[in-house]
Scaffold this motif. Structure first.
Motif, mmCIF file in Angstrom:
data_model
loop_
_atom_site.group_PDB
_atom_site.id
_atom_site.type_symbol
_atom_site.label_atom_id
_atom_site.label_comp_id
_atom_site.label_asym_id
_atom_site.label_seq_id
_atom_site.Cartn_x
_atom_site.Cartn_y
_atom_site.Cartn_z
ATOM 1 N N ASP A 55 0.822 -1.220 0.000
ATOM 2 C CA ASP A 55 0.000 0.000 0.000
ATOM 3 C C ASP A 55 0.855 1.270 0.000
ATOM 4 O O ASP A 55 0.701 2.139 0.851
ATOM 5 N N VAL A 56 1.742 1.371 -0.970
ATOM 6 C CA VAL A 56 2.660 2.510 -1.061
ATOM 7 C C VAL A 56 1.905 3.720 -1.617
ATOM 8 O O VAL A 56 1.225 3.621 -2.636
ATOM 9 N N GLU A 57 2.047 4.838 -0.934
ATOM 10 C CA GLU A 57 1.389 6.068 -1.354
ATOM 11 C C GLU A 57 2.339 7.246 -1.155
ATOM 12 O O GLU A 57 3.063 7.310 -0.165
ATOM 13 N N ILE A 58 2.339 8.154 -2.127
ATOM 14 C CA ILE A 58 3.141 9.375 -2.036
ATOM 15 C C ILE A 58 2.178 10.545 -1.874
ATOM 16 O O ILE A 58 1.246 10.701 -2.668
ATOM 17 N N LEU A 59 2.405 11.356 -0.853
ATOM 18 C CA LEU A 59 1.631 12.586 -0.670
ATOM 19 C C LEU A 59 2.528 13.761 -1.027
ATOM 20 O O LEU A 59 3.609 13.926 -0.454
ATOM 21 N N ASP A 60 2.089 14.567 -1.987
ATOM 22 C CA ASP A 60 2.822 15.759 -2.413
ATOM 23 C C ASP A 60 2.328 16.931 -1.578
ATOM 24 O O ASP A 60 1.195 17.384 -1.721
ATOM 25 N N LEU A 61 3.184 17.426 -0.690
ATOM 26 C CA LEU A 61 2.804 18.483 0.253
ATOM 27 C C LEU A 61 3.264 19.873 -0.186
ATOM 28 O O LEU A 61 3.081 20.839 0.542
ATOM 29 N N ARG A 62 3.830 19.992 -1.377
ATOM 30 C CA ARG A 62 4.424 21.268 -1.793
ATOM 31 C C ARG A 62 3.415 22.402 -1.914
ATOM 32 O O ARG A 62 3.777 23.559 -1.744
ATOM 33 N N GLU A 63 2.164 22.100 -2.227
ATOM 34 C CA GLU A 63 1.152 23.146 -2.399
ATOM 35 C C GLU A 63 0.506 23.566 -1.073
ATOM 36 O O GLU A 63 -0.311 24.480 -1.039
ATOM 37 N N ILE A 64 0.839 22.889 0.012
ATOM 38 C CA ILE A 64 0.223 23.162 1.315
ATOM 39 C C ILE A 64 1.165 24.047 2.125
ATOM 40 O O ILE A 64 2.373 23.796 2.185
ATOM 41 N N GLU A 65 0.601 25.065 2.756
ATOM 42 C CA GLU A 65 1.426 26.001 3.525
ATOM 43 C C GLU A 65 1.940 25.366 4.811
ATOM 44 O O GLU A 65 1.269 24.534 5.424
ATOM 45 N N ASN A 66 3.119 25.800 5.235
ATOM 46 C CA ASN A 66 3.703 25.448 6.526
ATOM 47 C C ASN A 66 3.905 23.953 6.741
ATOM 48 O O ASN A 66 3.674 23.448 7.838
ATOM 49 N N THR A 67 4.330 23.253 5.719
ATOM 50 C CA THR A 67 4.620 21.836 5.901
ATOM 51 C C THR A 67 6.100 21.640 6.235
ATOM 52 O O THR A 67 6.926 22.498 5.940
ATOM 53 N N VAL A 68 6.399 20.511 6.826
ATOM 54 C CA VAL A 68 7.767 20.255 7.276
ATOM 55 C C VAL A 68 8.645 19.669 6.172
ATOM 56 O O VAL A 68 9.865 19.615 6.316
ATOM 57 N N CYS A 69 8.021 19.203 5.096
ATOM 58 C CA CYS A 69 8.785 18.603 4.000
ATOM 59 C C CYS A 69 7.972 18.726 2.711
ATOM 60 O O CYS A 69 6.862 19.255 2.722
ATOM 61 N N ASP A 70 8.530 18.226 1.611
ATOM 62 C CA ASP A 70 7.837 18.292 0.317
ATOM 63 C C ASP A 70 6.965 17.072 0.057
ATOM 64 O O ASP A 70 5.934 17.163 -0.609
ATOM 65 N N TYR A 71 7.405 15.911 0.551
ATOM 66 C CA TYR A 71 6.673 14.671 0.274
ATOM 67 C C TYR A 71 6.641 13.774 1.501
ATOM 68 O O TYR A 71 7.608 13.725 2.265
ATOM 69 N N PHE A 72 5.539 13.057 1.654
ATOM 70 C CA PHE A 72 5.453 11.912 2.555
ATOM 71 C C PHE A 72 5.384 10.679 1.667
ATOM 72 O O PHE A 72 4.658 10.680 0.669
ATOM 73 N N ILE A 73 6.100 9.654 2.011
ATOM 74 C CA ILE A 73 5.916 8.351 1.389
ATOM 75 C C ILE A 73 5.455 7.429 2.507
ATOM 76 O O ILE A 73 6.099 7.344 3.557
ATOM 77 N N ILE A 74 4.324 6.783 2.282
ATOM 78 C CA ILE A 74 3.700 5.962 3.313
ATOM 79 C C ILE A 74 3.567 4.541 2.784
ATOM 80 O O ILE A 74 3.179 4.336 1.628
ATOM 81 N N CYS A 75 3.889 3.567 3.627
ATOM 82 C CA CYS A 75 3.684 2.168 3.264
ATOM 83 C C CYS A 75 3.475 1.376 4.540
ATOM 84 O O CYS A 75 3.604 1.908 5.639
ATOM 85 N N ASN A 76 3.147 0.118 4.381
ATOM 86 C CA ASN A 76 3.027 -0.721 5.563
ATOM 87 C C ASN A 76 3.559 -2.115 5.317
ATOM 88 O O ASN A 76 3.679 -2.570 4.188
ATOM 89 N N GLY A 77 3.891 -2.750 6.437
ATOM 90 C CA GLY A 77 4.329 -4.136 6.445
ATOM 91 C C GLY A 77 3.367 -4.951 7.282
ATOM 92 O O GLY A 77 2.463 -4.407 7.926
ATOM 93 N N THR A 78 3.563 -6.258 7.290
ATOM 94 C CA THR A 78 2.630 -7.141 7.976
ATOM 95 C C THR A 78 3.057 -7.474 9.405
ATOM 96 O O THR A 78 2.278 -8.045 10.154
ATOM 97 N N SER A 79 4.293 -7.127 9.785
ATOM 98 C CA SER A 79 4.795 -7.425 11.129
ATOM 99 C C SER A 79 5.912 -6.442 11.461
ATOM 100 O O SER A 79 6.412 -5.741 10.582
ATOM 101 N N ASN A 80 6.315 -6.439 12.733
ATOM 102 C CA ASN A 80 7.422 -5.542 13.084
ATOM 103 C C ASN A 80 8.723 -5.990 12.405
ATOM 104 O O ASN A 80 9.561 -5.174 12.065
ATOM 105 N N THR A 81 8.847 -7.285 12.134
ATOM 106 C CA THR A 81 10.023 -7.776 11.407
ATOM 107 C C THR A 81 10.050 -7.215 9.994
ATOM 108 O O THR A 81 11.092 -6.756 9.517
ATOM 109 N N GLN A 82 8.897 -7.221 9.312
ATOM 110 C CA GLN A 82 8.861 -6.684 7.954
ATOM 111 C C GLN A 82 9.027 -5.165 7.956
ATOM 112 O O GLN A 82 9.688 -4.619 7.071
ATOM 113 N N VAL A 83 8.444 -4.485 8.936
ATOM 114 C CA VAL A 83 8.623 -3.022 9.025
ATOM 115 C C VAL A 83 10.116 -2.701 9.133
ATOM 116 O O VAL A 83 10.622 -1.820 8.431
#
Length: 123
Positions: A26-54
């Protein structure tokens, strides 16, 4: 400015490659460049099935980025319990979750104004 964007694009490519190498989901990229006062330009979000995979995803991202671009994350947080690990590459922040923690915090919902791109993975 264009050089920074080229470097950011390469960084995103290597991060995605690192996630795919260990079958992050479930990989997703959020482009934050158009939003004011953000801490970065992009978030990349994904998940794993266990703490080992994370942990494996985080290690794979670090290896991929380091090998290709000779960069290390500025800061990594959350490795203690591996439910949600944040990797800060300054312009790009990576969130690697366990699925139930991702659903609980719903970062995509919190940043609903951001442009969102879902990455189709081959796993």
């Amino acid at each position: 400015m264009q050089k920074k964007q080229a470097g950011t694009d390469q960084l995103i490519t290597q991060i995605i490659r690192g996630i795919e190498d260990v079958k992050g989901k479930d990989v997703e990229i959020l482009d934050l460049r158009e939003i004011e006062n953000t801490v970065c330009d992009y978030f990349i979000i994904c998940n794993g099935t266990s703490n080992t995979q994370v942990n494996a995803i985080v290690n794979s991202i670090q290896k991929s980025v380091s090998k290709a671009l000779k960069e290390k994350p500025w800061h990594v947080e959350g490795s203690d319990n591996s439910e949600w690990i944040l990797m800060d590459y300054v312009h790009v922040v990576v969130h690697v979750f366990q699925k139930h923690i991702r659903e609980f915090y719903d970062i995509e919902g919190l940043w609903g104004d951001a442009k969102s791109v879902k990455i189709e993975t081959t796993n």
